[in-house]
Design an enzyme around this catalytic site. Sequence first.
Site, PDB file in Angstrom:
ATOM      1  N   ASP A 106       0.863  -1.169   0.000  1.00  0.00           N
ATOM      2  CA  ASP A 106       0.000   0.000   0.000  1.00  0.00           C
ATOM      3  C   ASP A 106       0.908   1.230   0.000  1.00  0.00           C
ATOM      4  O   ASP A 106       2.123   1.122   0.218  1.00  0.00           O
ATOM      5  CB  ASP A 106      -0.899  -0.035   1.246  1.00  0.00           C
ATOM      6  CG  ASP A 106      -1.833   1.154   1.330  1.00  0.00           C
ATOM      7  OD1 ASP A 106      -2.257   1.648   0.266  1.00  0.00           O
ATOM      8  OD2 ASP A 106      -2.143   1.584   2.454  1.00  0.00           O
ATOM      9  N   ASP A 108      -0.152   5.143   1.112  1.00  0.00           N
ATOM     10  CA  ASP A 108      -0.376   6.057   2.239  1.00  0.00           C
ATOM     11  C   ASP A 108      -0.395   5.299   3.561  1.00  0.00           C
ATOM     12  O   ASP A 108      -1.123   4.316   3.726  1.00  0.00           O
ATOM     13  CB  ASP A 108      -1.706   6.783   2.061  1.00  0.00           C
ATOM     14  CG  ASP A 108      -1.684   7.738   0.884  1.00  0.00           C
ATOM     15  OD1 ASP A 108      -1.228   8.881   1.046  1.00  0.00           O
ATOM     16  OD2 ASP A 108      -2.117   7.327  -0.213  1.00  0.00           O
ATOM     17  N   ASP A 300      -1.923  -0.582   5.697  1.00  0.00           N
ATOM     18  CA  ASP A 300      -2.322  -0.012   6.994  1.00  0.00           C
ATOM     19  C   ASP A 300      -3.811   0.249   7.133  1.00  0.00           C
ATOM     20  O   ASP A 300      -4.281   0.581   8.224  1.00  0.00           O
ATOM     21  CB  ASP A 300      -1.586   1.312   7.222  1.00  0.00           C
ATOM     22  CG  ASP A 300      -2.180   2.440   6.380  1.00  0.00           C
ATOM     23  OD1 ASP A 300      -2.254   2.268   5.145  1.00  0.00           O
ATOM     24  OD2 ASP A 300      -2.582   3.470   6.941  1.00  0.00           O
TER      25      ASP A 300
END
Length: 356
Positions: A106, A108, A300
Amino acid sequence: MSDPVAKSETVLALPSNMTPSPVTSKGHPCSSLSVTYISRRKLVEVVDGLLGVMTLSSTCTKPCVQSGSLEVAADNAWLAKCPSALASFDQIIASVQGKKIALFLDYDGTLSPIVNDPEKAFMSQEMRAAVKNVAKFCPTAIVSGRSRDKVFEFVKLKELYYAGSHGMDILVPYSGSQSKTNDDKEAKLFQPAREFLPMISEANNSLVEATRSINGANVENNKFCVSVHYRNVDKKDWKLVSDIVDNVLKAFPRLKLTTGRKVLEVRPVIDWDKGKAVEFLLRSLRLDDPESVLPIYIGDDRTDEDAFKVLRQRNCGYGILVSQVPKETEAIYSLRTPPEVMEFLNSLVRWKDQSP
């Protein structure tokens, strides 16, 4: 730097059994994937529960965990369930046993810190070097909610594969080519929600106009989805944000609402997510043999749980959640921060350099 395929965009043709249909769900050549429309009733249920989800996402921060011994106990209990990938590095590597690692990341909150302005979510030069180095020995893909061209602008590495808009915009090689960019004409696009582009653009314009008066609200067009960021909105106005998004969606029954970290995502109502994107990439890159490939996915956010779940169900590979607080997750391991992600990537590079 521009979109790596913007100059001559070729869209990978969808098999007839993958084309979204408003009334039926079709089979998918990747495992048991399908493309399905969700009822308006389901959408309303999601919106009705939105404010509670927004409040929950705002309260899942470090200060909300009780201090002292209770905080330590909570962390220890969670780490027992979802151990640190750094502390468990030797165990992870032992399971490789000659297999090739396929790495999915991922962006961000994983490669870059979460920041107030999404346009300034820059990754560090050290992180970029870590990703570049690990990609030298294992296929590496960025799987982000951002548009594919936008996340490419942040990462700036042509040696990677990119899946933007939560996997609805994927750049893949064609006919066995290992190309990732338009420098080689064998690179193709896979866009299962392409028909929704005009609708997404219209919804984006409506949301920009509708939220214009809310201080701190930020609407981001991520091509196949629209992100309404409320991180900088006063908490007393969160209900107003949810009401506005709900009202706009009434005009778009084929769009649905999902949530992330201080962000509301408006997406096409098709059965496609980061988990299915990972399966598609593994199949497209000929990395779907569990006897020879170990997938690792690091993320996250709530949307990354779909990818964690896929790896858990395959009983092959590891999901690694990036979080400083205990969370319910389908991931096997955890890392606390982007700097720990960088340390993990560098550990992979050192392990590979030391391997015979």
